[in-house]
Design a protein around this motif. Structure first.
Motif, mmCIF file in Angstrom:
data_model
loop_
_atom_site.group_PDB
_atom_site.id
_atom_site.type_symbol
_atom_site.label_atom_id
_atom_site.label_comp_id
_atom_site.label_asym_id
_atom_site.label_seq_id
_atom_site.Cartn_x
_atom_site.Cartn_y
_atom_site.Cartn_z
ATOM 1 N N ILE A 95 41.176 -7.162 -1.176
ATOM 2 C CA ILE A 95 41.977 -8.273 -1.695
ATOM 3 C C ILE A 95 41.164 -8.985 -2.761
ATOM 4 O O ILE A 95 40.084 -9.511 -2.482
ATOM 5 N N ASN A 96 41.668 -8.999 -3.994
ATOM 6 C CA ASN A 96 40.988 -9.657 -5.111
ATOM 7 C C ASN A 96 41.755 -10.905 -5.522
ATOM 8 O O ASN A 96 42.981 -10.872 -5.664
ATOM 9 N N VAL A 97 41.040 -11.993 -5.728
ATOM 10 C CA VAL A 97 41.636 -13.252 -6.163
ATOM 11 C C VAL A 97 40.880 -13.757 -7.381
ATOM 12 O O VAL A 97 39.648 -13.814 -7.380
ATOM 13 N N THR A 98 41.619 -14.114 -8.440
ATOM 14 C CA THR A 98 41.010 -14.675 -9.644
ATOM 15 C C THR A 98 41.427 -16.129 -9.789
ATOM 16 O O THR A 98 42.565 -16.495 -9.474
ATOM 17 N N ASP A 99 40.503 -16.956 -10.279
ATOM 18 C CA ASP A 99 40.785 -18.380 -10.456
ATOM 19 C C ASP A 99 39.758 -18.963 -11.411
ATOM 20 O O ASP A 99 38.659 -18.417 -11.571
ATOM 21 N N SER A 100 40.119 -20.082 -12.049
ATOM 22 C CA SER A 100 39.171 -20.754 -12.935
ATOM 23 C C SER A 100 38.075 -21.467 -12.158
ATOM 24 O O SER A 100 37.046 -21.837 -12.727
ATOM 25 N N ASP A 101 38.289 -21.671 -10.854
ATOM 26 C CA ASP A 101 37.299 -22.297 -9.979
ATOM 27 C C ASP A 101 36.747 -21.235 -9.027
ATOM 28 O O ASP A 101 37.502 -20.683 -8.218
ATOM 29 N N PRO A 102 35.449 -20.936 -9.094
ATOM 30 C CA PRO A 102 34.904 -19.869 -8.244
ATOM 31 C C PRO A 102 35.010 -20.172 -6.749
ATOM 32 O O PRO A 102 35.229 -19.257 -5.951
ATOM 33 N N TYR A 103 34.884 -21.445 -6.371
ATOM 34 C CA TYR A 103 34.975 -21.807 -4.957
ATOM 35 C C TYR A 103 36.407 -21.611 -4.450
ATOM 36 O O TYR A 103 36.622 -21.097 -3.348
ATOM 37 N N GLN A 104 37.371 -21.994 -5.274
ATOM 38 C CA GLN A 104 38.762 -21.832 -4.859
ATOM 39 C C GLN A 104 39.144 -20.360 -4.763
ATOM 40 O O GLN A 104 39.906 -19.970 -3.877
ATOM 41 N N ALA A 105 38.617 -19.553 -5.659
ATOM 42 C CA ALA A 105 38.871 -18.109 -5.576
ATOM 43 C C ALA A 105 38.360 -17.554 -4.251
ATOM 44 O O ALA A 105 39.007 -16.711 -3.614
ATOM 45 N N LYS A 106 37.194 -18.024 -3.822
ATOM 46 C CA LYS A 106 36.618 -17.554 -2.562
ATOM 47 C C LYS A 106 37.461 -17.961 -1.362
ATOM 48 O O LYS A 106 37.798 -17.122 -0.510
ATOM 49 N N ILE A 107 37.831 -19.237 -1.284
ATOM 50 C CA ILE A 107 38.560 -19.700 -0.092
ATOM 51 C C ILE A 107 39.972 -19.115 -0.042
ATOM 52 O O ILE A 107 40.505 -18.859 1.040
ATOM 53 N N ILE A 108 40.575 -18.878 -1.197
ATOM 54 C CA ILE A 108 41.913 -18.275 -1.210
ATOM 55 C C ILE A 108 41.834 -16.840 -0.712
ATOM 56 O O ILE A 108 42.668 -16.404 0.094
ATOM 57 N N ALA A 109 40.835 -16.084 -1.182
ATOM 58 C CA ALA A 109 40.694 -14.686 -0.748
ATOM 59 C C ALA A 109 40.500 -14.607 0.760
ATOM 60 O O ALA A 109 41.120 -13.778 1.446
ATOM 61 N N ASN A 110 39.643 -15.450 1.307
ATOM 62 C CA ASN A 110 39.403 -15.440 2.755
ATOM 63 C C ASN A 110 40.629 -15.884 3.535
ATOM 64 O O ASN A 110 40.941 -15.331 4.597
ATOM 65 N N GLU A 111 41.344 -16.862 2.999
ATOM 66 C CA GLU A 111 42.521 -17.366 3.704
ATOM 67 C C GLU A 111 43.656 -16.349 3.681
ATOM 68 O O GLU A 111 44.389 -16.203 4.667
#
Length: 241
Positions: free
Chosen positions: A124-140
């Motif tokens: 599962i890959n998630v891209t975002d302008s905020d690296p922290y938000q990309a991480k928490i979205i991918a895990n969630e």
């Protein structure tokens, strides 16, 4: 004849080397501004899932081994699970759990799912302008999919997290060296095209080779250019009486 043609081409570009350098430098500056100021940094985070067993028992206490049937079933479910991960059910729950200000369509565009070839792994890959938000979205997304979809729809505990997403420090969509090299190459190509067009439109005669080639005549003699302003002035003898 071939050597002469190559020499003429070289001289043509060499005579306009200043224009080539200026145009190339302009594109290098444009490429630098584009890469450093215009491109919005985006970060990518990914988490990996594995389809391990279809047993409904607790994986920490079960002693059953994975059967051929389990492996065959999991292989068939990889494609289905990959689509379910981006379903509205999962994305709505992720938005609700995290309280993020994103629409379902925006989040869906930022999430990509890929099955690792010839394996039972799903990434599962998630891209975002905020690296922290990309991480928490991918895990969630991974957690919601496991808890809400596989258990509810299939009643199986066959999906497990292998690698949790981590916060990336470098954007994946920015490569300053690559951008500048690309723009410098474009500038060089445009400069060469300019030189070719300018040479085609230039009908002036510059040397005896031009006369012989355009008129088909043999040049017998050449008159050199003379700047009379640079000639020494004659010395006047005598003076006023």
């Amino acid at each position: 004849m071939e050597d002469l043609d190559l020499k003429e081409i070289f001289n043509m570009f060499w005579s306009r080397k200043t224009y080539i350098i200026i145009i190339t430098l302009i594109f290098i500056i444009i490429g630098s501004l584009y890469s450093y100021l215009y491109v919005t940094p985006r970060y990518k985070a990914y988490t990996t899932l594995v389809l391990a067993t279809s047993s409904t028992e607790d994986t920490e206490t079960t002693t059953e081994s994975i059967t051929t049937t389990d492996i065959s079933l999991n292989n068939n479910l990889v494609a289905t699970y990959s689509e379910l991960i981006k379903s509205k059910t999962v994305l709505r729950q992720v938005i609700s759990n995290l309280g993020i200000n994103k629409s379902e369509d925006t989040l869906k565009n930022n999430v990509s799912v890929s099955a690792v070839k010839s394996t039972q792994l799903i990434q599962i890959n998630v891209t975002d302008s905020d690296p922290y938000q990309a991480k928490i979205i991918a895990n969630e997304v991974a957690k919601v999919f496991i808890n809400e979809v596989t258990a509810k729809f299939y009643g199986m505990n066959n999906v497990h997290i292998v690698d949790e997403a981590e916060e990336e420090s470098l954007p994946y969509n920015i490569n300053h060296t690559k951008d500048i090299m690309m723009f410098s190459f474009i500038g060089l190509v445009i400069a060469c095209i300019y030189v070719l067009i300018a040479n085609m439109l230039d009908t002036t005669v510059k040397n005896k080779e031009d006369v012989e080639r355009k008129l088909g005549l043999t040049v017998l003699e050449m008159i050199p250019n003379c700047n009379f302003d640079e000639l020494p002035k004659p010395i006047k003898k005598g003076g006023r009486r």
